[in-house]
Design an enzyme around this catalytic site. Structure first.
Site, mmCIF file in Angstrom:
data_model
loop_
_atom_site.group_PDB
_atom_site.id
_atom_site.type_symbol
_atom_site.label_atom_id
_atom_site.label_comp_id
_atom_site.label_asym_id
_atom_site.label_seq_id
_atom_site.Cartn_x
_atom_site.Cartn_y
_atom_site.Cartn_z
ATOM 1 C CD GLU A 372 -2.881 -1.239 2.312
ATOM 2 O OE1 GLU A 372 -4.050 -1.566 2.078
ATOM 3 O OE2 GLU A 372 -2.469 -0.932 3.450
ATOM 4 C CG ASP A 455 -7.646 -5.389 5.140
ATOM 5 O OD1 ASP A 455 -7.159 -5.423 6.281
ATOM 6 O OD2 ASP A 455 -7.818 -4.336 4.510
ATOM 7 C CD GLU A 483 -9.639 -1.217 8.333
ATOM 8 O OE1 GLU A 483 -9.422 -0.826 7.164
ATOM 9 O OE2 GLU A 483 -8.795 -1.851 8.998
#
Length: 774
Positions: A372, A455, A483
C-alpha cells in the site's frame, strides 16, 4: 467453525434474557453507589462496592490487609528526570512493579469492600489473619517460606500462583510470581475473582500464558475510532484523538509528553490486568518523526510511565527511513539501501542503540514493507527475506526483534489477491540453507500475519500461512479496533470470531505427511505444533482519548477479550464476556445473562447483515463502514465487485481448483474440504465458490432465499439487542445507558441500510423475489 445459522437464531434468547433482567430490576445495583455521570473511563477496573450484603460480609471477614514486602526495592529504570503527572491528576506514577501491585490491591480491595484496606511492608512476627500477601521468593520472606521454588518455577516468568493458607486460627492468601510482573498479574487475577463474585478461600491456582509476547499495535492516525470529537474519529482541544499526546497544540500543548495523563496509566493498568507485555505506539504506515531525538525523548517518558506495569514499547518504522533528510547528516543514498549493505545495517544499528539508550527494554521494530505504498526491499531489488534479515542482523546484538508484517498483495504476483502473501513468503520459509536446515528468516524475525488472507473481514477462512511456515517465527495479528466490524457505532463482540480462528484445525502435517497431534491455529501460534521457541500475538488496538477510551462502551470488551485470549487462547469466549460484564456493568443475574446473550450473538448478526455466507469486502471505500457492493475503484482488488463477482448465474469468488485455486495453499484435508462446494463450510461458501442462485441449501431454501434470510435475520437481531438494552434502564447508570442507547439506534439503522443496499443490488442479478423469512 461456528455456523452462521447460530447467529440468526439467537434473537429469542436475547429477548428471554431481557425478561430475566426485568424480573430483578434495580437490584443489580444493590448497595453500590449509583453514579449517573460515570463516563466509562475506568474500563473494567472501576471497583464498585460489592452489592450483595452477604457476599460483602464474607469478603470483609476474609480480607483485612495487603502485605507486600520490599515493594520499593526493585525500582524500575527511569530515563526522564522531569517525568510528572498533569496538574489535577487522579492517578500517580509508580516507582516499581511491586509498588504498582500493592497500590492496585489497596485500590481494588478498598473499593470492592467499601472500606479502607491498609497496606504494610512486613509480616512482623506472624502474617495477619485475612492478609493478602504478594511477592516473589526474592522479595518476600513469606513467599520464600510458603511457596517451594520448584512449584513456582513451573509457571514461568509471567505466571503466578494464588494459594489459600491456614496457620492455626489465621487464614490468609499468598500471591506469588517468579518475577515482579508475574506477581502483578496475580494481583489482577485475584481482584477479578472478587469483581466477578467468585470464592476467595480454598484457592490453589496456577496460571501462565500460552504465548510469550502479547502485544498491541497502536495506530495513532488511522483506524482511530475512539477520539473525543463528536464522530469519534479525531480529537478536540489540539489533540488528534490518539491515546498518547506527542504533538498536541493549542490548549493541550502543555499536556504533551513527558507530562503523563491519567488515561495513560488507566490504560496501562487495564492492559496489565490482562497480561499485555508490549505496545507499538505508532501507525504501521509510519511517520519517521518517531525516530527523531525529540520524539525518542517523549517515547522514553512514556516508557518510564508504563514500565512498572510490565509494558514495553516498540516502534513502527519505514524501511526507507535512512534516506529521510531529517536525520542529516546521518542519511543514506538509494544506492546504500540494499538490506545486505553494511551502511544500511549500521544505520539501523545506530538508530536502535540511540533508542535503547533512552528505553533499555525497547522491544524492536514493526515493519510494513512493500504494501500500500510503503517502501520496502523490493524497491531496491530484494525480497522480504532479505529486508527482514538485513534489519534483524542490525538489531540482533541488542536483543531486539523485527515484526515483519505479511500484509502484501502485489497484483503482479497473482490475479487472486488472497494468494499473494503465501506466494511471496512461503518459498523463503522453505528455502534450503547451507547447514542443512530450511528457512531463511533469522531467529529474531517474526512474520506478523493477519488471521485471514484478506483484510480483517468479520469472517474469513484462516490464513493458509498458519502451519505452512514451519521454519519461521509466527505472530498472529488480530484487529481489535473495528475497522470492518462496525467501528465505534456498532456493538460487535469479537471474542467469538477470534475463538473460531484460534480453534480452527489447520490439518497441518509433518515432513512425512502425517497429521500433527496439535494443529489448531492456536497451537501454531503458541509454538506447540511445530516447536517454535518464540511466540507472539498482536492486536491492533482500539484505544483513544475519548472519555471511555474506546469510543463505544462495549468496544472495551474487545480490548479485554484480546488480552484474555492472548494469555490463554483456549478460553471460552462466553466466559470472557461474562467476566467483562460483571466487572464493567454489574453482577445482577438478569443483567449479566441479558448482556452476555447480546454480546455473544452480535458478531454473527453483523456477519449476517454485512457479508453473509462468505461474500466479502463489500464496504464503501471512503470509510470502510457503509455498504457499496457496486463500487468499482481504480485498483481492481480494492473494488467490492472484484470480491462479489455477481452475475446472472450467481454470487461469489471461485477459488476452487477450477478457479484461482487458493485452496491449494491449504493442507490437503482443508484443500479438499474448501475446494468442493458440497463440503465447504456454509459460512465460507462464497469465499471459495461462485454459488448459483438456485442452489439448494441445508435449510431447505435455495441460495438466493437463504442469502436474503441472513440479511434480514441479522437486522432483526440488532433490533432485539436494542429492545433488550432498553429493558435494562433501571439497572445501568444514566450516562452510559443513554450513550449505548444512542449507539444502538444508529446501529439498527445502519444494519438496515446494509441489508437493503446489498439485497437490492443482488436482486438485479438474481431476478428473484425478495422473500424475508422469520
Amino acid at each position: 467453525m461456528g455456523a452462521v445459522a447460530a447467529g440468526v437464531t439467537l434473537g429469542p434468547q436475547v429477548g428471554e434474557a431481557a425478561g430475566a433482567a426485568r424480573s430483578d430490576g434495580a437490584a443489580a445495583l444493590g448497595a453500590a453507589a449509583r453514579d449517573d455521570d460515570y463516563d466509562g473511563s475506568a474500563l473494567w477496573l472501576r471497583y464498585v462496592p460489592i452489592a450483595d450484603p452477604q457476599l460483602l460480609g464474607r469478603y470483609r471477614r476474609q480480607i483485612s490487609t495487603v502485605l507486600v514486602e520490599n515493594a520499593d526495592r526493585n525500582r524500575c529504570h527511569r530515563h526522564t528526570q522531569d517525568l510528572r503527572m498533569a496538574p489535577g491528576s487522579a492517578e500517580r506514577l509508580m516507582d516499581s512493579t511491586l509498588q504498582a501491585a500493592r497500590e492496585e490491591l489497596v485500590r481494588g480491595l478498598s473499593g470492592l469492600l467499601d472500606r479502607r484496606i491498609p497496606a504494610q511492608d512486613g509480616p512482623g512476627h506472624a502474617v495477619p489473619d485475612g492478609a493478602v500477601v504478594l511477592g516473589t521468593r526474592e522479595s518476600s520472606q513469606v513467599v520464600r517460606r510458603l511457596v517451594p521454588a520448584g512449584e513456582l518455577a513451573r509457571v514461568g516468568e509471567d505466571g503466578f500462583l494464588i494459594r489459600s493458607v491456614s496457620q492455626g486460627r489465621r487464614a490468609f492468601t499468598v500471591i506469588a510470581g517468579n518475577t515482579d510482573v508475574g506477581a502483578l498479574y496475580g494481583a489482577f487475577a485475584f481482584l477479578r475473582r472478587l469483581q466477578t463474585h467468585r470464592p476467595i478461600t480454598g484457592l490453589s491456582l496456577a496460571e501462565s500464558p500460552r504465548i510469550a509476547n502479547r502485544h498491541l499495535n497502536y495506530w495513532d492516525t488511522e483506524r482511530l475510532y475512539a477520539g473525543n470529537n463528536a464522530s469519534g474519529t479525531g480529537g478536540l482541544n489540539g489533540e488528534n484523538g490518539a491515546l498518547f499526546n506527542f504533538a498536541a497544540t493549542g490548549e493541550s500543548a502543555a499536556r504533551n509528553l513527558p507530562v503523563i495523563l491519567d488515561r495513560y496509566l488507566v490504560a496501562a493498568r487495564a492492559l496489565a490486568s490482562v497480561g499485555i507485555t508490549g505496545i507499538t505506539i505508532n501507525n504501521v504506515n509510519a511517520d519517521n518523526a518517531y525516530l527523531t531525538p525529540e520524539y525518542i525523548e517523549q517515547e522514553a517518558a512514556l516508557a518510564d510511565a508504563l514500565r512498572p506495569y510490565g509494558i514495553r514499547l516498540a516502534l513502527s518504522i519505514r524501511y526507507a527511513a535512512p534516506t529521510d533528510q531529517r536525520f542529516a547528516p546521518d542519511t543514506l543514498t538509494d544506492e546504500q539501501m540494499a538490506p545486505v549493505d553494511p551502511a544500511f545495517q549500521e544505520w539501523w544499528s545506530r538508530k536502535a542503540r540511540q533508542i535503547q539508550e533512552a528505553i533499555p527494554d525497547f522491544v524492536g521494530f514493526t515493519v510494513k514493507a512493500n504494501s500500500e505504498g510503503q517502501p520496502g526491499p523490493q524497491d531496491f531489488g530484494y525480497d522480504h527475506g532479505d529486508g527482514a534479515n538485513g534489519m534483524a542482523t542490525a538489531v540482533a546484538p541488542l536483543g531486539l526483534r523485527i515484526y515483519w508484517r505479511t500484509f502484501v498483495y502485489n497484483a503482479d504476483v497473482d490475479r487472486d489477491r488472497l494468494k499473494r502473501a503465501y506466494l511471496e513468503f512461503g518459498p523463503i520459509d522453505d528455502e534450503p540453507q547451507p547447514d542443512g536446515t530450511r528457512g531463511r528468516f533469522l531467529d529474531n524475525v517474526f512474520l506478523q500475519t493477519k488471521n485471514g488472507p484478506l483484510d480483517y473481514q468479520a469472517r474469513e477462512p484462516i490464513h493458509p500461512m498458519f502451519g505452512r511456515m514451519e521454519n519461521t517465527n509466527q505472530a498472529l495479528e488480530l484487529q481489535i479496533t473495528q475497522e470492518y466490524t462496525g467501528q465505534n457505532r456498532m456493538l460487535c463482540f469479537l471474542a467469538p470470531m477470534w475463538e473460531e480462528v484460534l480453534k480452527t484445525d489447520t490439518y497441518a502435517t509433518d515432513g512425512d505427511g502425517r497429521l500433527l497431534e496439535r494443529r489448531l491455529v492456536g497451537h501454531i501460534v503458541d509454538g506447540t505444533a511445530q516447536h517454535h521457541a518464540d511466540t507472539a500475538i498482536v492486536g491492533v488496538a482500539n484505544l483513544g482519548n475519548a472519555d471511555n477510551l474506546t469510543g463505544h462502551h462495549f468496544s472495551q470488551a474487545n480490548l479485554y477479550a484480546f488480552g484474555r485470549q492472548a494469555w490463554d487462547w483456549t478460553l471460552d469466549s462466553a466466559d470472557i464476556a461474562e467476566d467483562w460484564v460483571r466487572m464493567t456493568w454489574g453482577n445482577g443475574r438478569g443483567l449479566v445473562s441479558a448482556l452476555v446473550a447480546m454480546m455473544m450473538g452480535s458478531w454473527e448478526a453483523l456477519v449476517s447483515y454485512q457479508t453473509p455466507l462468505g461474500v466479502a469486502h463489500q464496504f464503501r471505500s471512503s470509510d470502510h463502514y457503509g455498504p457499496a457492493p457496486s463500487e468499482v475503484l481504480a485498483r481492481e482488488d480494492w473494488s467490492p465487485v472484484y470480491y462479489n463477482q455477481a452475475d446472472a448465474t450467481g454470487l461469489g469468488f471461485d477459488r476452487s481448483p477450477t478457479g484461482s485455486d487458493l485452496t491449494a495453499q491449504y493442507f490437503p484435508t482443508l484443500a479438499a474440504r474448501y475446494g468442493d462446494i458440497d463440503s465447504v463450510p456454509e459460512e465460507l461458501l462464497m469465499w471459495f465458490h461462485h454459488v448459483p442462485w438456485d442452489r439448494p441449501m441445508p435449510s431447505g431454501r435455495i441460495f438466493w432465499d437463504e442469502l436474503v434470510h441472513r440479511y434480514y435475520a441479522g437486522v432483526r437481531y440488532v433490533g432485539e439487542m436494542r429492545r433488550t438494552w432498553d429493558s435494562l434502564e433501571s439497572q445501568v447508570d444514566a450516562r452510559r445507558f443513554a450513550e449505548v442507547k444512542a449507539k444502538l439506534a444508529l446501529h439498527e439503522a445502519d444494519a438496515a441500510d446494509w441489508r437493503d443496499t446489498c439485497v437490492s443490488y443482488w436482486q438485479q442479478f438474481s431476478g428473484r423475489e425478495i422473500r424475508a423469512t422469520d
